[in-house]
Design a protein around this motif. Structure first.
Motif, PDB file in Angstrom:
ATOM      1  N   GLY A 196       0.815  -1.217   0.000  1.00  0.00           N
ATOM      2  CA  GLY A 196       0.000   0.000   0.000  1.00  0.00           C
ATOM      3  C   GLY A 196       0.843   1.259   0.000  1.00  0.00           C
ATOM      4  O   GLY A 196       0.540   2.224  -0.721  1.00  0.00           O
ATOM      5  N   ILE A 197       1.901   1.264   0.810  1.00  0.00           N
ATOM      6  CA  ILE A 197       2.791   2.423   0.861  1.00  0.00           C
ATOM      7  C   ILE A 197       3.489   2.618  -0.486  1.00  0.00           C
ATOM      8  O   ILE A 197       3.575   3.732  -1.017  1.00  0.00           O
ATOM      9  N   ILE A 203     -10.840 -21.765  16.345  1.00  0.00           N
ATOM     10  CA  ILE A 203      -9.736 -20.865  16.003  1.00  0.00           C
ATOM     11  C   ILE A 203     -10.282 -19.640  15.280  1.00  0.00           C
ATOM     12  O   ILE A 203     -11.094 -19.759  14.350  1.00  0.00           O
ATOM     13  N   MET A 204      -9.828 -18.471  15.694  1.00  0.00           N
ATOM     14  CA  MET A 204     -10.143 -17.233  14.984  1.00  0.00           C
ATOM     15  C   MET A 204      -8.836 -16.501  14.718  1.00  0.00           C
ATOM     16  O   MET A 204      -8.019 -16.297  15.624  1.00  0.00           O
ATOM     17  N   GLY A 205      -8.610 -16.106  13.466  1.00  0.00           N
ATOM     18  CA  GLY A 205      -7.381 -15.417  13.090  1.00  0.00           C
ATOM     19  C   GLY A 205      -7.568 -13.918  12.981  1.00  0.00           C
ATOM     20  O   GLY A 205      -8.594 -13.344  13.372  1.00  0.00           O
ATOM     21  N   PHE A 206      -6.554 -13.263  12.423  1.00  0.00           N
ATOM     22  CA  PHE A 206      -6.559 -11.813  12.211  1.00  0.00           C
ATOM     23  C   PHE A 206      -5.974 -11.505  10.842  1.00  0.00           C
ATOM     24  O   PHE A 206      -5.036 -12.190  10.403  1.00  0.00           O
ATOM     25  N   ASP A 207      -6.514 -10.510  10.177  1.00  0.00           N
ATOM     26  CA  ASP A 207      -5.997  -9.882   8.950  1.00  0.00           C
ATOM     27  C   ASP A 207      -6.730 -10.320   7.690  1.00  0.00           C
ATOM     28  O   ASP A 207      -6.720  -9.611   6.700  1.00  0.00           O
ATOM     29  N   ASN A 208      -7.314 -11.523   7.654  1.00  0.00           N
ATOM     30  CA  ASN A 208      -7.922 -12.065   6.441  1.00  0.00           C
ATOM     31  C   ASN A 208      -6.899 -12.184   5.316  1.00  0.00           C
ATOM     32  O   ASN A 208      -7.119 -11.714   4.192  1.00  0.00           O
ATOM     33  N   GLN A 209      -5.779 -12.828   5.623  1.00  0.00           N
ATOM     34  CA  GLN A 209      -4.767 -13.131   4.613  1.00  0.00           C
ATOM     35  C   GLN A 209      -5.314 -14.194   3.657  1.00  0.00           C
ATOM     36  O   GLN A 209      -6.235 -14.939   4.002  1.00  0.00           O
ATOM     37  N   PRO A 210      -4.757 -14.303   2.446  1.00  0.00           N
ATOM     38  CA  PRO A 210      -5.223 -15.338   1.496  1.00  0.00           C
ATOM     39  C   PRO A 210      -5.231 -16.742   2.086  1.00  0.00           C
ATOM     40  O   PRO A 210      -6.121 -17.532   1.780  1.00  0.00           O
ATOM     41  N   ILE A 211      -4.256 -17.046   2.978  1.00  0.00           N
ATOM     42  CA  ILE A 211      -4.189 -18.390   3.546  1.00  0.00           C
ATOM     43  C   ILE A 211      -5.418 -18.695   4.397  1.00  0.00           C
ATOM     44  O   ILE A 211      -5.834 -19.850   4.510  1.00  0.00           O
ATOM     45  N   ILE A 256      -8.494  -6.916   8.243  1.00  0.00           N
ATOM     46  CA  ILE A 256      -7.898  -5.588   8.297  1.00  0.00           C
ATOM     47  C   ILE A 256      -7.417  -5.258   6.887  1.00  0.00           C
ATOM     48  O   ILE A 256      -6.600  -5.996   6.329  1.00  0.00           O
ATOM     49  N   PRO A 257      -7.889  -4.179   6.267  1.00  0.00           N
ATOM     50  CA  PRO A 257      -7.481  -3.834   4.898  1.00  0.00           C
ATOM     51  C   PRO A 257      -6.068  -3.243   4.874  1.00  0.00           C
ATOM     52  O   PRO A 257      -5.870  -2.028   4.793  1.00  0.00           O
ATOM     53  N   LEU A 258      -5.074  -4.108   4.939  1.00  0.00           N
ATOM     54  CA  LEU A 258      -3.707  -3.661   5.160  1.00  0.00           C
ATOM     55  C   LEU A 258      -3.147  -2.813   4.023  1.00  0.00           C
ATOM     56  O   LEU A 258      -2.370  -1.878   4.260  1.00  0.00           O
ATOM     57  N   VAL A 259      -3.517  -3.114   2.786  1.00  0.00           N
ATOM     58  CA  VAL A 259      -3.037  -2.298   1.661  1.00  0.00           C
ATOM     59  C   VAL A 259      -3.568  -0.872   1.792  1.00  0.00           C
ATOM     60  O   VAL A 259      -2.835   0.103   1.582  1.00  0.00           O
ATOM     61  N   ILE A 294      -9.059   2.447  11.516  1.00  0.00           N
ATOM     62  CA  ILE A 294      -9.502   1.519  10.493  1.00  0.00           C
ATOM     63  C   ILE A 294     -10.428   0.482  11.125  1.00  0.00           C
ATOM     64  O   ILE A 294     -10.076  -0.147  12.128  1.00  0.00           O
ATOM     65  N   ALA A 295     -11.581   0.309  10.545  1.00  0.00           N
ATOM     66  CA  ALA A 295     -12.543  -0.665  11.071  1.00  0.00           C
ATOM     67  C   ALA A 295     -12.175  -2.079  10.614  1.00  0.00           C
ATOM     68  O   ALA A 295     -11.634  -2.267   9.521  1.00  0.00           O
ATOM     69  N   VAL A 296     -12.451  -3.056  11.465  1.00  0.00           N
ATOM     70  CA  VAL A 296     -12.266  -4.466  11.090  1.00  0.00           C
ATOM     71  C   VAL A 296     -13.649  -5.102  10.952  1.00  0.00           C
ATOM     72  O   VAL A 296     -14.634  -4.581  11.479  1.00  0.00           O
ATOM     73  N   LYS A 297     -13.703  -6.199  10.234  1.00  0.00           N
ATOM     74  CA  LYS A 297     -14.975  -6.904  10.112  1.00  0.00           C
ATOM     75  C   LYS A 297     -14.757  -8.407  10.203  1.00  0.00           C
ATOM     76  O   LYS A 297     -13.695  -8.934   9.834  1.00  0.00           O
ATOM     77  N   PHE A 298     -15.769  -9.101  10.720  1.00  0.00           N
ATOM     78  CA  PHE A 298     -15.700 -10.542  10.865  1.00  0.00           C
ATOM     79  C   PHE A 298     -15.868 -11.227   9.520  1.00  0.00           C
ATOM     80  O   PHE A 298     -16.747 -10.880   8.737  1.00  0.00           O
ATOM     81  N   ILE A 299     -15.022 -12.202   9.264  1.00  0.00           N
ATOM     82  CA  ILE A 299     -15.173 -13.099   8.125  1.00  0.00           C
ATOM     83  C   ILE A 299     -15.343 -14.498   8.702  1.00  0.00           C
ATOM     84  O   ILE A 299     -14.375 -15.140   9.115  1.00  0.00           O
ATOM     85  N   GLU A 300     -16.586 -14.949   8.806  1.00  0.00           N
ATOM     86  CA  GLU A 300     -16.864 -16.230   9.482  1.00  0.00           C
ATOM     87  C   GLU A 300     -16.741 -17.391   8.494  1.00  0.00           C
ATOM     88  O   GLU A 300     -17.356 -17.367   7.431  1.00  0.00           O
ATOM     89  N   ARG A 301     -15.956 -18.382   8.902  1.00  0.00           N
ATOM     90  CA  ARG A 301     -15.791 -19.570   8.074  1.00  0.00           C
ATOM     91  C   ARG A 301     -16.035 -20.820   8.946  1.00  0.00           C
ATOM     92  O   ARG A 301     -16.953 -20.805   9.757  1.00  0.00           O
ATOM     93  N   GLU A 302     -15.236 -21.856   8.824  1.00  0.00           N
ATOM     94  CA  GLU A 302     -15.577 -23.140   9.436  1.00  0.00           C
ATOM     95  C   GLU A 302     -14.832 -23.447  10.735  1.00  0.00           C
ATOM     96  O   GLU A 302     -14.983 -24.530  11.275  1.00  0.00           O
ATOM     97  N   THR A 303     -14.030 -22.512  11.251  1.00  0.00           N
ATOM     98  CA  THR A 303     -13.154 -22.881  12.357  1.00  0.00           C
ATOM     99  C   THR A 303     -13.694 -22.444  13.721  1.00  0.00           C
ATOM    100  O   THR A 303     -12.974 -22.564  14.716  1.00  0.00           O
ATOM    101  N   VAL A 304     -14.902 -21.919  13.768  1.00  0.00           N
ATOM    102  CA  VAL A 304     -15.483 -21.569  15.083  1.00  0.00           C
ATOM    103  C   VAL A 304     -16.879 -22.195  15.211  1.00  0.00           C
ATOM    104  O   VAL A 304     -17.488 -22.570  14.215  1.00  0.00           O
TER     105      VAL A 304
END
Length: 320
Positions: A80-81, A267-275, A286-289, A310-320
């Motif tokens: 982003g920078i 498990i709950m992660g942070f950042d919403n990386q591609p992995i 977190i929209p890091l770019v 910067i606001a964060v938002k939940f991306i709910e998937r199968e790990t909780v």
């Protein structure tokens, strides 16, 4: 080696005319400009770019401090920078610190010595007292909550986001919740710790120091966490992990040891990386770019101190 006076003499013009040609100023006749260019070519004259920058009062360089350059979190911030810098004809000076204080001080000294126009610190190790000593030398922008400081910052309110995540897990039926962080010091980690302590108090839950894992940065650190979990008589039933990379490592290692996700461990992660998308990990995005882009423009607007949350938002998937 020829200097500007030599060029002026060879071209039969004044030193001022040569300077105007070098800096693309108007009001120089085509004939004189061509004479200057021919004289420069004849003696292979090269401009002293440092002198040019000194005369303009700018280097067109922005310092960017990161603890690690190979971590996806910081890679996206740098993206982003860098994109914003490219669009504004700036270049970046990347300073990797490995969280060594003297390396960060070296970066601050570059600002003091006018080697860079501004400094963006993506993850700080120096005490605020040290940072404060360098504010007078140019814009310093932090990627943390610095609303009470006289420097600009773009930040996530980790107290608020951590509290929301903890209550979300609690609402899913988990009372033994642990968390994994990179380092225990720093503003972000302090906010997370405060949120965790408050969460336990509000819900009359006991504190278990074994449920807090630090030094967790990479995928491989997930194996260490699972190894520790396997030794526990009483394990947490949910983990809030401040890195999707680490969360992915935990998930992979749990499968190898017969720990079922989310039945045995949510498990709950942070950042919403591609992995996290590939491995279906619930995470806080977190929209890091975009954060990186905002950091750059705050560095450019050095005359004004600004604080952007910067606001964060939940991306709910199968790990909780």
């Amino acid at each position: 080696m020829a200097n500007i006076k030599d060029i002026a003499k060879m071209a039969g013009v004044s030193v001022t005319t040569v300077s105007r040609v070098l800096n693309d100023y108007p009001y120089v006749s085509a004939e004189k400009a061509e004479a200057v260019r021919q004289a420069m070519e004849k003696c292979n004259y090269q401009r002293n770019i440092n002198a040019v920058h000194l005369s303009k009062g700018r280097t067109f360089l922005i310092g960017v401090v990161v603890p690690f350059s190979n971590h996806p979190y910081f890679g996206l911030l740098i993206e982003g920078i860098a994109n914003a810098a490219l669009n504004n004809n700036y270049k970046l000076v990347l300073i990797q610190t490995n969280y060594e204080e003297e390396k960060e001080v070296e970066a601050l000294t570059m600002l003091k010595d006018k080697q860079i126009d501004a400094l963006i610190i993506c993850s700080r190790i120096c005490d605020w007292g040290i940072i404060k000593e360098f504010i007078e030398y140019g814009p310093i922008v932090l990627c943390e909550d610095a609303r009470e400081k006289n420097v600009s910052c773009t930040f996530v309110d980790h107290y608020k986001s951590f509290s929301s995540a903890l209550h979300y897990l609690y609402g899913k039926g988990h009372s033994r919740i642990g968390y994994c962080i990179g380092r225990q010091s720093g503003t972000n980690s302090e906010q997370r710790s405060a949120a965790y302590t408050r969460f336990l108090e509000e819900n009359s839950l006991s504190f278990n120091p074994d449920f807090i894992f630090s030094g967790c940065f990479n995928f491989e650190d997930g194996e260490k966490i699972v190894t520790d979990l396997m030794r526990m008589k009483e394990r947490p039933t949910a983990l809030l992990v401040t890195s999707d990379q680490v969360a992915a490592g935990i998930l992979t290692c749990c499968k190898e040891h017969g720990i079922f996700i989310p039945e045995d461990l949510a498990i709950m992660g942070f950042d919403n990386q591609p992995i996290s998308k590939v491995m279906h990990i619930t995470t806080l995005e977190i929209p890091l770019v975009e954060v990186g882009r905002k950091l750059f423009y705050q560095a450019m607007d050095g005359e004004r101190v600004s604080h952007e949350e910067i606001a964060v938002k939940f991306i709910e998937r199968e790990t909780v």
